[in-house]
Design an enzyme around this catalytic site. Structure first.
Site, short mmCIF file in Angstrom:
data_model
loop_
_atom_site.label_atom_id
_atom_site.label_comp_id
_atom_site.label_asym_id
_atom_site.label_seq_id
_atom_site.Cartn_x
_atom_site.Cartn_y
_atom_site.Cartn_z
N SER A 71 0.92 -1.20 0.04
CA SER A 71 -0.19 0.10 -0.02
C SER A 71 0.97 1.35 0.03
O SER A 71 0.26 2.41 -0.36
CB SER A 71 -0.83 0.00 1.18
OG SER A 71 -1.76 -0.74 0.95
N LYS A 74 0.76 3.07 -3.13
CA LYS A 74 -0.61 4.11 -3.26
C LYS A 74 -0.37 5.61 -3.47
O LYS A 74 -1.03 6.48 -4.12
CB LYS A 74 -1.62 3.94 -2.56
CG LYS A 74 -2.18 2.22 -2.64
CD LYS A 74 -3.01 1.66 -1.61
CE LYS A 74 -3.57 0.52 -1.54
NZ LYS A 74 -4.32 -0.05 -0.37
N TYR A 199 -2.51 -2.46 -10.85
CA TYR A 199 -2.37 -2.30 -9.40
C TYR A 199 -1.72 -3.33 -8.81
O TYR A 199 -0.57 -3.01 -7.78
CB TYR A 199 -3.70 -2.29 -9.02
CG TYR A 199 -3.97 -2.67 -7.50
CD1 TYR A 199 -4.03 -1.33 -6.66
CD2 TYR A 199 -4.27 -3.65 -6.75
CE1 TYR A 199 -4.02 -1.21 -5.21
CE2 TYR A 199 -4.32 -3.79 -5.30
CZ TYR A 199 -4.37 -2.53 -4.65
OH TYR A 199 -4.39 -2.47 -3.32
N TYR A 251 -4.03 3.34 8.00
CA TYR A 251 -5.34 2.70 8.19
C TYR A 251 -6.09 3.41 9.34
O TYR A 251 -6.02 4.53 9.46
CB TYR A 251 -5.24 0.96 8.31
CG TYR A 251 -4.02 0.50 7.41
CD1 TYR A 251 -4.58 0.45 6.11
CD2 TYR A 251 -3.00 0.03 7.66
CE1 TYR A 251 -3.59 -0.13 5.16
CE2 TYR A 251 -2.22 -0.79 6.90
CZ TYR A 251 -2.57 -0.94 5.63
OH TYR A 251 -1.59 -1.13 4.89
N1 GLN Z 1 -1.72 -5.46 -2.54
C1 GLN Z 1 -2.39 -5.36 -1.18
C2 GLN Z 1 -3.93 -5.48 -1.51
O1 GLN Z 1 -4.44 -4.88 -2.30
C3 GLN Z 1 -2.01 -3.97 -0.48
C4 GLN Z 1 -2.93 -3.65 0.78
C5 GLN Z 1 -2.05 -3.19 1.64
O2 GLN Z 1 -0.76 -3.12 2.01
N2 GLN Z 1 -2.70 -2.67 2.88
O3 GLN Z 1 -4.46 -6.26 -0.73
#
Ligand code: GLN
Length: 315
Positions: A71, A74, A199, A251
């Protein structure tokens, strides 16, 4: 707050001992296993690298260990999508608010109208952002993302970890459901498999704590790489990314991390955390054992203590 001297000399003195203390927190966490390949990561690992605007660094622990960005990526695909499309086009399709739900939740997509993802850091938002990256094929989009990440990391030869990519591609049914839901809502116009391949690939880019610190240093410099003086990101887009990092980068523990560490940060399920002290330092951390909120158990412990001791909080 302008920090002229990041006091790395002082940090180097206590960092190894503090790292070992924080490493004990890994015992309370679990390594992510929903992407099977990630479960191979060493539970007790913990590494940190701090890099200042003059190129001086301090590091400790398993800072040479490679891990996938997950993540954390992102933040940078959001920035690239903003650079490709501008603010209005991106925020037509993705909102700006924290959800209070898990990163892979579909709940609010159905509850709220219009059904656009709440923010670009939850999976629904990041999948949408992947579709906004310029490029006529998924391969071209992925190549542009990799090239951008390499540039931000000061030319590090970053690569996709193919085993992690395949592992997620084969098991990512929840992300597939999100994708099809977004198509149904008119948010995604492309093929779900194509968007997901972009992604999953950017989530599977492999880096070390040093690479993370180097990328974070560009954010700390408001988009200008302090080491090359090259302007890599418009200041406005760093401002947007920084705000999301504060409000939803950790989060559902983002509020707690803002109170205890007070720094913009983004974590990933592989246990990485990218954070920075604006104007002063880029920081990369890895500790694969995750706490109940999904953040690196030992990594959060170390960063909170460090920030309090060095008085880094922005608030
Ligand atoms: N590639 C992971 C997913 O889509 C990324 C999620 C994460 O790092 N929280 O579940």
């Amino acid at each position: 707050m302008i920090i002229e001297d990041a006091r790395l000399d002082e940090i180097r003195e206590f960092l190894p001992e503090w790292l070992e203390r924080s490493r004990q927190e890994a015992a309370a966490g679990e390594v992510a296993s929903y992407i099977p390949e990630l479960s191979k990561a060493p539970r007790e690992a913990l590494g940190i690298h701090l890099l200042d605007k003059h190129g001086d660094s301090a590091s400790a622990g398993d800072c040479g260990m490679a891990f996938t960005l997950q993540s954390i990526s992102k933040v940078f695909t959001l920035i690239l999508a903003l650079m490709d499309n501008g603010e209005d086009a991106v925020f037509e399709r993705v909102g700006m608010e924290p959800t209070g739900d898990n990163f892979n939740s579909m709940l609010k997509l159905e509850l709220v109208r219009p059904g656009i993802p709440f923010n670009p850091l939850i999976n629904a938002g990041a999948i949408t952002v992947s579709s906004l990256i310029r490029g006529s094929t998924p391969e071209e989009k992925s190549a542009r993302i990799l090239e951008f990440f390499r540039k931000l990391s000061g030319g590090s030869p970053l690569e996709v970890n193919e085993a992690v990519y395949r592992s997620e591609f084969e098991t990512g049914n929840l992300n597939r459901s999100i994708g099809y839901f977004l198509v149904e809502n008119g948010v995604l116009n492309d093929s779900v498999e194509d968007v997901l391949s972009v992604y999953f690939r950017h989530c599977s880019i492999e880096a070390t704590c040093r690479d993370l610190a180097r990328m974070a240093l560009v954010l700390a410099g408001d988009g200008t790489d302090p080491l090359s003086s090259e302007k890599l990101i418009p200041r406005r887009y760093v401002q947007i990314a920084k705000t999301f990092m504060i409000t939803c980068g950790m989060y559902n523990a983002s509020g707690e991390f803002a109170i205890k560490a007070g720094l913009p940060a983004k974590s990933g399920v592989s246990g990485g955390i990218l954070t920075f002290v604006p104007g002063a330092l880029g920081i990369g951390v890895v500790g694969p054992a995750l706490n109940a909120k999904g953040n690196s158990s030992a990594g959060v412990h170390l960063l909170e203590r460090l920030s309090q001791r060095m008085d880094w909080s922005l608030f």
